[in-house]
Design a protein around this motif. Structure first.
Motif, PDB file in Angstrom:
ATOM      1  N   THR A 164       0.858  -1.205   0.000  1.00 20.00           N
ATOM      2  CA  THR A 164       0.000   0.000   0.000  1.00 20.00           C
ATOM      3  C   THR A 164       0.884   1.241   0.000  1.00 20.00           C
ATOM      4  N   ILE A 165       0.517   2.210  -0.826  1.00 21.23           N
ATOM      5  CA  ILE A 165       1.275   3.476  -0.811  1.00 21.23           C
ATOM      6  C   ILE A 165       0.518   4.440   0.105  1.00 21.23           C
ATOM      7  N   ILE A 166       1.225   4.990   1.092  1.00 18.77           N
ATOM      8  CA  ILE A 166       0.580   5.931   2.023  1.00 18.77           C
ATOM      9  C   ILE A 166       0.990   7.351   1.625  1.00 18.77           C
ATOM     10  N   ILE A 167      -0.025   8.181   1.411  1.00 18.55           N
ATOM     11  CA  ILE A 167       0.240   9.500   0.819  1.00 18.55           C
ATOM     12  C   ILE A 167      -0.319  10.621   1.695  1.00 18.55           C
ATOM     13  N   PRO A 168       0.534  11.319   2.435  1.00 17.30           N
ATOM     14  CA  PRO A 168       0.030  12.458   3.207  1.00 17.30           C
ATOM     15  C   PRO A 168      -0.208  13.674   2.303  1.00 17.30           C
ATOM     16  N   ILE A 169      -1.316  14.352   2.535  1.00 17.79           N
ATOM     17  CA  ILE A 169      -1.632  15.549   1.731  1.00 17.79           C
ATOM     18  C   ILE A 169      -1.788  16.738   2.671  1.00 17.79           C
ATOM     19  N   HIS A 170      -0.954  17.750   2.460  1.00 10.13           N
ATOM     20  CA  HIS A 170      -0.969  18.899   3.374  1.00 10.13           C
ATOM     21  C   HIS A 170      -1.950  19.952   2.887  1.00 10.13           C
ATOM     22  N   CYS A 171      -3.170  19.866   3.444  1.00  8.49           N
ATOM     23  CA  CYS A 171      -4.244  20.753   2.994  1.00  8.49           C
ATOM     24  C   CYS A 171      -4.865  21.478   4.183  1.00  8.49           C
ATOM     25  N   GLU A 172      -4.020  21.895   5.132  1.00  6.98           N
ATOM     26  CA  GLU A 172      -4.549  22.637   6.278  1.00  6.98           C
ATOM     27  C   GLU A 172      -5.308  23.862   5.769  1.00  6.98           C
ATOM     28  N   GLY A 173      -6.543  24.016   6.228  1.00  7.88           N
ATOM     29  CA  GLY A 173      -7.410  25.062   5.683  1.00  7.88           C
ATOM     30  C   GLY A 173      -6.853  26.466   5.819  1.00  7.88           C
ATOM     31  N   PHE A 174      -6.084  26.720   6.878  1.00  6.14           N
ATOM     32  CA  PHE A 174      -5.631  28.098   7.118  1.00  6.14           C
ATOM     33  C   PHE A 174      -4.547  28.565   6.154  1.00  6.14           C
ATOM     34  N   LYS A 175      -3.996  27.639   5.366  1.00  2.00           N
ATOM     35  CA  LYS A 175      -2.836  28.006   4.539  1.00  2.00           C
ATOM     36  C   LYS A 175      -3.192  28.918   3.375  1.00  2.00           C
ATOM     37  N   SER A 176      -4.443  28.816   2.880  1.00  2.00           N
ATOM     38  CA  SER A 176      -4.781  29.567   1.664  1.00  2.00           C
ATOM     39  C   SER A 176      -6.260  29.926   1.646  1.00  2.00           C
ATOM     40  N   LYS A 177      -6.547  31.110   1.116  1.00  2.00           N
ATOM     41  CA  LYS A 177      -7.956  31.493   0.941  1.00  2.00           C
ATOM     42  C   LYS A 177      -8.462  31.071  -0.434  1.00  2.00           C
ATOM     43  N   VAL A 178      -7.566  30.545  -1.270  1.00  2.00           N
ATOM     44  CA  VAL A 178      -7.980  30.120  -2.607  1.00  2.00           C
ATOM     45  C   VAL A 178      -8.200  28.607  -2.552  1.00  2.00           C
ATOM     46  N   ASN A 179      -9.451  28.195  -2.671  1.00  2.00           N
ATOM     47  CA  ASN A 179      -9.712  26.766  -2.431  1.00  2.00           C
ATOM     48  C   ASN A 179      -9.047  25.859  -3.474  1.00  2.00           C
ATOM     49  N   ALA A 180      -8.721  26.412  -4.651  1.00  2.00           N
ATOM     50  CA  ALA A 180      -8.030  25.593  -5.655  1.00  2.00           C
ATOM     51  C   ALA A 180      -6.640  25.158  -5.163  1.00  2.00           C
ATOM     52  N   SER A 181      -6.120  25.811  -4.130  1.00  2.00           N
ATOM     53  CA  SER A 181      -4.844  25.355  -3.541  1.00  2.00           C
ATOM     54  C   SER A 181      -4.975  23.913  -3.071  1.00  2.00           C
ATOM     55  N   GLY A 182      -6.198  23.520  -2.715  1.00  2.00           N
ATOM     56  CA  GLY A 182      -6.436  22.139  -2.266  1.00  2.00           C
ATOM     57  C   GLY A 182      -6.150  21.143  -3.381  1.00  2.00           C
ATOM     58  N   TYR A 183      -6.525  21.491  -4.610  1.00  2.00           N
ATOM     59  CA  TYR A 183      -6.200  20.605  -5.741  1.00  2.00           C
ATOM     60  C   TYR A 183      -4.678  20.481  -5.859  1.00  2.00           C
ATOM     61  N   ASP A 184      -4.008  21.630  -5.733  1.00  2.00           N
ATOM     62  CA  ASP A 184      -2.540  21.624  -5.872  1.00  2.00           C
ATOM     63  C   ASP A 184      -1.903  20.724  -4.823  1.00  2.00           C
ATOM     64  N   ALA A 185      -2.439  20.786  -3.581  1.00  2.00           N
ATOM     65  CA  ALA A 185      -1.869  19.955  -2.504  1.00  2.00           C
ATOM     66  C   ALA A 185      -1.978  18.472  -2.875  1.00  2.00           C
ATOM     67  N   SER A 186      -3.109  18.088  -3.452  1.00  2.00           N
ATOM     68  CA  SER A 186      -3.278  16.677  -3.844  1.00  2.00           C
ATOM     69  C   SER A 186      -2.300  16.294  -4.952  1.00  2.00           C
ATOM     70  N   PHE A 187      -2.155  17.149  -5.948  1.00  2.00           N
ATOM     71  CA  PHE A 187      -1.253  16.822  -7.061  1.00  2.00           C
ATOM     72  C   PHE A 187       0.220  16.816  -6.625  1.00  2.00           C
ATOM     73  N   LEU A 188       0.574  17.748  -5.721  1.00  2.00           N
ATOM     74  CA  LEU A 188       1.962  17.739  -5.222  1.00  2.00           C
ATOM     75  C   LEU A 188       2.269  16.405  -4.543  1.00  2.00           C
ATOM     76  N   ALA A 189       1.266  15.906  -3.795  1.00  2.00           N
ATOM     77  CA  ALA A 189       1.469  14.628  -3.095  1.00  2.00           C
ATOM     78  C   ALA A 189       1.521  13.457  -4.076  1.00  2.00           C
TER      79      ALA A 189
END
Ligand code: SF4
Length: 482
Positions: A164-189
């Motif tokens: 199994t590949i374990i993939i942490p995704i850093h999407c703490e809500g306080f980091k960005s007011k632009v919700n598309a940053s969440g997509y970026d966090a997933s792709f970076l991971a």
């Protein structure tokens, strides 16, 4: 420079989240560099980037998801689970199941003593229950503030949970007011943990990475794949309903594109740098003009421009009489449009197809990319009002009261209660994209305009929680430049 995953920190554009006013003036000030950053002294909501990170991946096959947060954070994702269930039904995947999610449910004790033990237990449970190929761990404000070492736990457990590949995704809500940053966090991971140091494999000449957000209906997926296949392009449709194998296929593609403008744009830049894969970045294919632009963009990077031009001409010919008929029913109607950045601008251009008039619209962000769309719309509609904000329904109702449009396009909850005919384009359940679906969408719009009875009755009995003084106030009175 390595991209941090926070959209406000992109070096190639300024990013605004709080602004509003005349579209021409806003574009002028942005271009001249004299638009000042602002904040709202009152705001109703903010879509969190964790939600976007989760919904981008929730439909992945062979996956389990651990959300390391208080229970309420995941509450925002109930709609994504609903979309996942609907998507299974449309794809004939029975029996329908829920997404495999475990929330660590951080509480006050964990905030004081740390939540790492709970996280380990949750990952272990996800593995023993589902034996998935992938376990995604999503961080939250709470886990970020208390400093749980999610990466080390993932590394540690990787050794214990073979296969199994374990993939942490850093999407703490306080980091960005632009919700598309969440997509970026997933792709970076995905890049860091799945593709890792994968080298460029032999290019499959007809293969296109087609990044699809979770809000695309199955009917839209089929229409887009049909258009691409008709000009000789095979789509690697990812990550919506994708598998680990399809993700691993990314480096073999000849080019990339995304259905939504703000979905994988930053990731596609990374793929160009890492693997030399070119990409097309245009606009969501809603409406004739946008579908043309989107398809031509994809065709160009795949070396199929001539085939696409011929194809587009033939498709126009097929739908032209139907669009003309719809135009007769919709021409001159005034529209207010509210949605996320990708859909808003795509739908605003759709308004052209039917000769409607744009009175006002919302976008979650204003940056170099959205400026291109605003300038285009200014050239078509003269000026209109634009509200830059993430989840501000109180401003939406204020605009609706002032502009009294014939039609509202967006999530209908508030406008319907004001008696305004509504339809929306963020529709996982129905067709909206491409040439064939344009006709469906046009009929849907015409239908809601010609049958306003339900919303009118609703307005008689349902009341919004605002005082008359708010409807008459300046829509943007709470935005204060810094
Ligand atoms: S991660 Fe933070 S911003 Fe997002 S829902 Fe949880 S508390 Fe709210």
């Amino acid at each position: 420079m390595t991209y941090s995953g926070i959209r406000e920190q992109r070096p190639d554009t300024d990013t605004f989240n709080d602004a509003g006013g005349c579209s021409v003036e806003l574009a002028r000030r942005f271009k001249a560099g004299c638009l000042k950053h602002a904040d709202r002294t009152f705001q109703q909501g903010l879509q969190c980037q964790q939600t976007n990170s989760i919904m981008a991946l929730l439909s992945m096959e062979d996956s389990a998801f651990v959300v390391h947060s208080p229970l309420g954070c995941y509450g925002c994702c109930s709609a994504s689970n609903d979309w996942f269930r609907v998507g299974q039904a449309h794809r004939g995947q029975f029996p329908i199941r829920n997404a495999r999610v475990i929330v660590t449910n951080l509480d006050q004790q964990d905030i004081i003593h740390g939540g790492e033990k709970k996280l380990r237990e949750a990952v272990q449970k996800a593995w023993s229950r589902y034996r998935p190929k992938l376990i995604f761990i999503f961080t939250s404000c709470a886990s970020g503030i208390i400093g749980d070492d999610v990466d080390s736990i993932a590394d540690d457990m990787q050794g214990e949970l073979a296969g199994t590949i374990i993939i942490p995704i850093h999407c703490e809500g306080f980091k960005s007011k632009v919700n598309a940053s969440g997509y970026d966090a997933s792709f970076l991971a995905i890049k860091k943990y799945i593709l890792k140091d994968a080298v460029k494999t032999e290019t499959e000449d007809d293969l296109l990475n087609l990044f699809a957000p979770p809000t695309v209906s199955f009917a839209d997926q089929m229409e887009i794949e049909r258009m691409l296949s008709d000009i000789g392009i095979r789509a690697n449709y990812i990550p919506f309903y994708a598998s680990l194998e399809k993700i691993k296929k990314i480096p073999a593609a000849r080019a990339s594109t995304a259905i939504c403008k703000v979905f994988a744009d930053e990731f596609m830049k990374d793929l160009r740098e890492s693997y030399g894969i070119p990409f097309s970045h245009t606009i969501m294919p809603i409406g004739t003009r946008n579908t043309d632009r989107w398809l031509l963009g994809a065709a160009e990077v795949m070396g199929k421009t001539e085939a696409a031009k011929t194809y587009i001409a033939a498709e126009h010919e097929k739908i032209a009489p139907l669009v003309t008929d719809l135009r007769g029913r919709l021409e001159g109607k005034r529209v207010v449009l509210c949605g996320g950045t990708g859909r808003s601008f795509a739908a605003a251009a759709l308004v052209d197809d039917f000769g409607m008039k744009l009175a006002a619209m919302t976008t979650t962000t204003l940056d170099n990319d959205t400026l291109i769309d605003i300038e285009y719309l200014n050239s078509v509609h003269g000026s209109f009002t634009i509200d830059v904000g993430n989840m501000m329904p109180f401003e939406q109702v204020n605009m609706l009261y002032k502009y009294k449009p014939d039609l509202f396009i967006g999530v209908p909850v508030w406008a319907a209660r004001m008696g305004i005919p509504t339809t929306h384009v963020l529709d996982i359940k129905r067709p909206t994209m491409g040439y064939r679906n344009l006709v469906y969408l046009g009929n849907k719009i015409a239908h809601s305009l010609e049958n306003p009875g339900y919303n009118r009755k609703l307005a008689r009995y349902a009341h919004l929680p605002y005082k008359q003084s708010w409807y008459e106030a300046d829509t943007f009175k709470f935005i204060q430049e810094l």
